[in-house]
Design a protein around this motif. Sequence first.
Motif, mmCIF file in Angstrom:
data_model
loop_
_atom_site.group_PDB
_atom_site.id
_atom_site.type_symbol
_atom_site.label_atom_id
_atom_site.label_comp_id
_atom_site.label_asym_id
_atom_site.label_seq_id
_atom_site.Cartn_x
_atom_site.Cartn_y
_atom_site.Cartn_z
ATOM 1 N N GLU A 1 -7.641 40.636 -25.679
ATOM 2 C CA GLU A 1 -6.110 40.780 -25.913
ATOM 3 C C GLU A 1 -5.398 40.250 -24.732
ATOM 4 N N SER A 2 -6.015 40.123 -23.452
ATOM 5 C CA SER A 2 -5.353 39.629 -22.347
ATOM 6 C C SER A 2 -5.103 37.926 -22.555
ATOM 7 N N ALA A 3 -5.870 37.359 -23.389
ATOM 8 C CA ALA A 3 -5.566 35.717 -23.481
ATOM 9 C C ALA A 3 -4.396 35.421 -24.297
ATOM 10 N N LEU A 4 -3.771 36.625 -25.203
ATOM 11 C CA LEU A 4 -2.695 36.201 -26.018
ATOM 12 C C LEU A 4 -1.370 36.106 -25.193
ATOM 13 N N GLU A 5 -0.386 35.429 -25.219
ATOM 14 C CA GLU A 5 0.892 35.144 -24.945
ATOM 15 C C GLU A 5 1.820 35.199 -26.153
#
Length: 422
Positions: A348-352
Amino acid sequence: MVVKQFRWAGRAPMGTAGFLLIGGIGIVTVACGQPIEPAAQAQAEQEGRPVVVDVAVAADAATARTYTGTTRPARQVSLRSQAEGRLLGLSADVGDRVQQGQVVGNLDNVLLQTAVGEAQAELAARQFEVTQAEAQLADIRTSIEESRVRFQQASNDAQRLQTLASQGAVSAQEAEQAQTTLVTAQQALQSAQEQVRTRQQAVAAAQQRVEAQRSILRETQQRLSFANLTASLSGVVLERAAEPGDLVLPGEAVLTLGDLSQVLVVIEVADSNLSEFNLGQSVDLAIDAFPGESFTGQVTRISPVADSTSRLLPVEITVANPGGRIGSGLLARVTGTSGQSNAVSVPESALEVAEDSDSQIFVVTEADGLSVVEARSVQVGDRADGQVTLLSGLTPGEQYVVRSSQPLESGQTVELSLTSEG
């Protein structure tokens, strides 16, 4: 090297050695692919170096889940006693193969044999009652014939004497006596006919008692046959619940039999992942007892009722088992598939979040020997355990940015950290 000194609030100016130490730490941090210190990042910007980012390769989401289950026979039955008695012998033990109809044990049948003898004696008595009733009926029918003959004779005499009396040949008294005899004969005939109907009903009742007793005899004979315990299916003995010498009651289990020509693996699936399985679908599975081997099963049942505690839905998978090689109670691992083509799983940290509030991810591409990031909109699917499934926008095998020390822009040149997947 020229070292500029900065005054920090509340602290004395640092010396050259302090700044060299900070710079060294910053360089080591970037080289290890960890989050970059602000001071080192500022120095990188001043020197025109590209931003260091952590990069990963998009993995196919279809192989992300593995479910565990236990093997059990496709058919399993309990061999139960249908009669009461002491268990005299049991020839089958756990692991033995049996055939349908095979005698695997026997009960003490002395009491059952006594019951059969009593039922046979009672049947003979009932049959004798029928014979007596039929003989009495035959006697009554004979008397009816005799009464009919007497009635016919009395009728003829009364008619003849009545004619003679009218001619004056005989007295009126003789004619009247003949008429009285006729009435008496008629009453005797009617009485005999009533007795016939009564005797016929008696014979019918006796015959019904005979049939009822025959049913009782068949039942006792059937119970006598229950003294032999026979296998109800061809398979393997899974459990032995009684031993010779035990008193076995009707309905009590003696053996548990299982048909291992096919085995079932039951797994529990969350309702959000139920789309991974469809009736008739082929799935791959592994069994820990057979390391390195792969098996194929078919989804044969998806329960509509979830477990009241875990809230998971049981999914039943049938696996062919020629020769009964796979036993019962073995740990099996089933690989689920999402059924979504080109779906990938990313942290989820890869989403912006883009300016239009859509989700986006930065994809890393090569241009003139440099690594360049490209902002790409993605369609988000399920989220679980810090991972998110992307339904579109990213394909398996593409590189994407997991984390960056500063905001990125599309077309920006970046440098891959040493821990990035390549």
